[in-house]
Design a protein around this motif. Structure first.
Motif, short mmCIF file in Angstrom:
data_model
loop_
_atom_site.label_atom_id
_atom_site.label_comp_id
_atom_site.label_asym_id
_atom_site.label_seq_id
_atom_site.Cartn_x
_atom_site.Cartn_y
_atom_site.Cartn_z
N GLU A 191 42.90 47.70 37.60
CA GLU A 191 41.88 48.59 38.17
C GLU A 191 42.45 49.94 38.58
N HIS A 215 43.05 45.46 45.15
CA HIS A 215 42.76 45.82 43.77
C HIS A 215 43.79 45.21 42.83
N GLN A 226 46.27 53.00 47.49
CA GLN A 226 45.07 52.24 47.10
C GLN A 226 45.00 50.91 47.86
N THR A 272 47.42 41.56 41.68
CA THR A 272 46.93 42.54 42.65
C THR A 272 48.07 43.44 43.10
#
Lengths: 434, 434
Positions: free
Chosen positions: A185, A181, A177, A135
């Motif tokens: 991604e 995520h 972001q 992540t």
């Protein structure tokens, strides 16, 4: 007092950026240059050498002892060291390599295994890579643990466990972001790595077209080898430009404007010698018509006009085509179009200026025949100039000769010879019926 | 079928980057170019126009209707629009300005108030700013809220409440430093903003020397106006380079290699006309010695050699000095040194090649006197070439004339005139005692 001033000068000098120190050194005559070079802090020596043109760099390296050089080499990044390495004396090179840890030496060897003007030769091996399945939060924590990033890092490189290149993760994406995520991604998986064999000028074009700051370099199997950064690309662009400008005058792009007289004289003598040979060729052509000139000296007065106008018109066409080739604008498919166009332009300007020259010649020498002769000769030479100007550069390139350097010498040889031959030849036939 | 192929071509074309579409258009003859331009998706029109050379851009804009142009203008960033604006028809410009929101119009006006080739003209006003007294954690949360960052953002700009520039916060620092630190503790407060009046070539030098990706632009009071990014700097470097190469042949750096015949002919005619005038000047000098040539035609055969060698030697010196001026390597302090050096190089090569030429002339025409005359004339002309080559560029620059364009025409006029006059003049005195 003297020492105090020196101390102050030293402080001011070493407060500059190495590129600025290099620029200062390049703007100085040799004696002054050596004095200032002595004042440069040894820890900046490597960086300053790197920013100098080849010629100035070599002259300064000659004056350094082995220990200074080894120290300078050790202070550099691997990709920068690769640029410097061919200028180092063999003994220094040997010792530098022995003093390196294994990882650094392997990286250096990886870069040196590619030509200097390829993506592999431009790359740095100091990349920050991440895996696709973690992540963003993990990446953020990793970076904080890792500390400082290499200069000009705008994105991290995403690879799999075999170091195969998968995509790019921009720092700005990392910052904006959702941290939950995964890298997969968020990453840009669409852009490909640059193959290591890609020529430097193509790399420069990619950077320009896509406004890149850095780009990954991969081998045939798609494995990440390193990355290229915009600073090295800017150097490539600058060098290309210098090469075109300097090459046309038979000079090297690394020419030191303060080079010693003997060295400069020797290098320029070669170019002058080549041009002398072509000048004698033109003279030989004129010599064929000695008898004609003797009977009408007006021809000797006017003949340089025909030759010179051909040279000017031809060099316009040549310059356009050489640049078109360098920018990949000219190719097989459109060369015929350019050819027709340049012929047409040559014809129009040939007619226009032939008329003007004929009129002036008529008034000056009170001879209609000389006016007609010079007009026809001008049209022939401007036509020939267009033909040679378009066809010569692709031809030279096919034979591995750089058209930016050889093009204009060869072109003017043609336009001189054709100019003199057509003018004096026509005159011989028309005036004396020989 | 035909339509199917067109659809496929359209898809392939619009999958390219606008810079690549622009490059493709520049590599096509007019008819093909217009066809392909029709296939470009209107939403890319603005970006593609931006990446074209001035000349191709203008020709495509002429074929677009007002609505298409207004749409293209609206799709662009403010700094890019500023580059395009001078090519837009007045009515389109008016409507574009009226259709803009107030903030966008103000930004555009800010950029347009500076010369195109200054830091202010290059800047974009789309900056991301932060305050010095907040913690990195606050900045991180702000960025996540804000979403995407402008392209080529490698650092945030730190300002006070009056928008005065304080320092720079690198994204990499933001990612690697302790989030509890304040911006003031982590930021680089040492680097200054670039004053908006700074000439573009100095901006380029700063970016090259310091390996910058972006840099803030400030007004006299230190207030942040915008930022310059490396992509625009690369364009500046490329244009400078093209200008030197093309200017020397009397061409513009924006010359379209596929320009229509009539337009190309007209433009090149000007340059040919200028050169014709200088060629007639040289002819006039030769004409002064008609009587001498009539008595010894060998002089007519050999005279181009003296002129041409002077031109070659002079253009070497000129090229070095023009580049030295462009790179700020040449200044008042060292011009005298360069002058002495070039004179010495000219003297050495003059002597060397004078000897060679004298020998050849002696053998060819079996006349020691002609050998001596051409040798002396060559030495005089190479000496003159060095003097003119060094002094002309700074002189032209002082009078606001671009030495990269005018330099070589003026230089060869000198070397032709001095070459013919010295050779034929000496011959007149020595051979015929006039």
């Amino acid at each position: 007092l003297q020492t105090g001033t020196m101390q102050q000068a030293r402080r001011m000098l070493n407060a500059l950026h190495p590129a600025e120190i290099a620029h200062l050194l390049e703007s100085m005559p040799p004696a002054q240059r050596e004095l200032v070079w002595e004042l440069v802090d040894p820890e900046y020596d490597g960086e300053v050498l790197l920013h100098l043109g080849d010629e100035v760099r070599q002259s300064l390296i000659q004056g350094m002892d082995a220990e200074e050089l080894i120290q300078a080499a050790h202070s550099l990044d691997v990709d920068d060291l690769a640029d410097l390495i061919q200028d180092l004396p063999h003994a220094v090179l040997q010792e530098t390599l022995e003093g390196m840890d294994k990882q650094r030496r392997q990286r250096l060897e990886a870069i040196l295994s590619y030509p200097e003007d390829s993506a592999g030769g431009l790359m740095d091996t100091d990349t920050v890579t991440v895996r696709a399945d973690v992540t963003l939060d993990v990446v953020l924590r990793y970076l904080r643990l890792r500390g400082a990033l290499p200069d000009l890092t705008d994105k991290l490189i995403v690879v799999n466990r075999y170091d195969k290149f998968l995509g790019l993760l921009a720092l700005s994406a990392l910052l904006t972001q959702d941290p939950e995520h995964t890298v997969a991604e968020v990453m840009d998986g669409a852009s490909a790595g640059i193959p290591a064999e890609t020529p430097a000028h193509e790399v420069a074009k990619m950077f320009e077209d896509h406004d890149l700051i850095s780009a990954p370099v991969v081998n045939d199997a798609g494995v990440l080898l390193g990355r290229i950064t915009i600073d090295d690309v800017v150097d490539v662009i600058r060098e290309q430009a210098d090469h075109s400008v300097m090459g046309r005058a038979g000079l090297s792009e690394d020419e030191d404007i303060f080079a010693p007289v003997i060295r400069s004289s020797r290098r320029r003598a070669v170019w002058l010698g080549i041009n002398l040979a072509t000048a004698f060729l033109a003279s030989w052509v004129i010599g064929l018509f000695e008898y004609t000139i003797q009977r009408s000296v007006a021809l000797a007065v006017l003949m340089p006009i025909v030759a010179s106008m051909g040279g000017i018109a031809g060099s316009q066409t040549l310059t356009l085509v050489v640049r078109g080739l360098a920018l990949d604008q000219v190719n097989r498919g459109n060369l015929r179009w350019i050819f027709s166009k340049e012929i047409a332009v040559g014809a129009i300007n040939g007619l226009l200026w032939a008329l003007v020259v004929a009129l002036i010649a008529l008034i000056w020498f009170d001879s209609l025949r000389i006016g007609v002769i010079i007009a026809v000769a001008m049209i022939i030479n401007l036509f020939a100039a267009a033909v040679v100007g378009v066809t010569l550069p692709p031809l030279l390139r096919r034979f591995g000769v750089d058209p930016a350097i050889a093009g204009s010498v060869i072109l003017t040889t043609f336009t001189d010879v054709i100019g003199y031959a057509s003018f004096l030849g026509l005159a011989t036939v028309v005036l004396f019926g020989l």
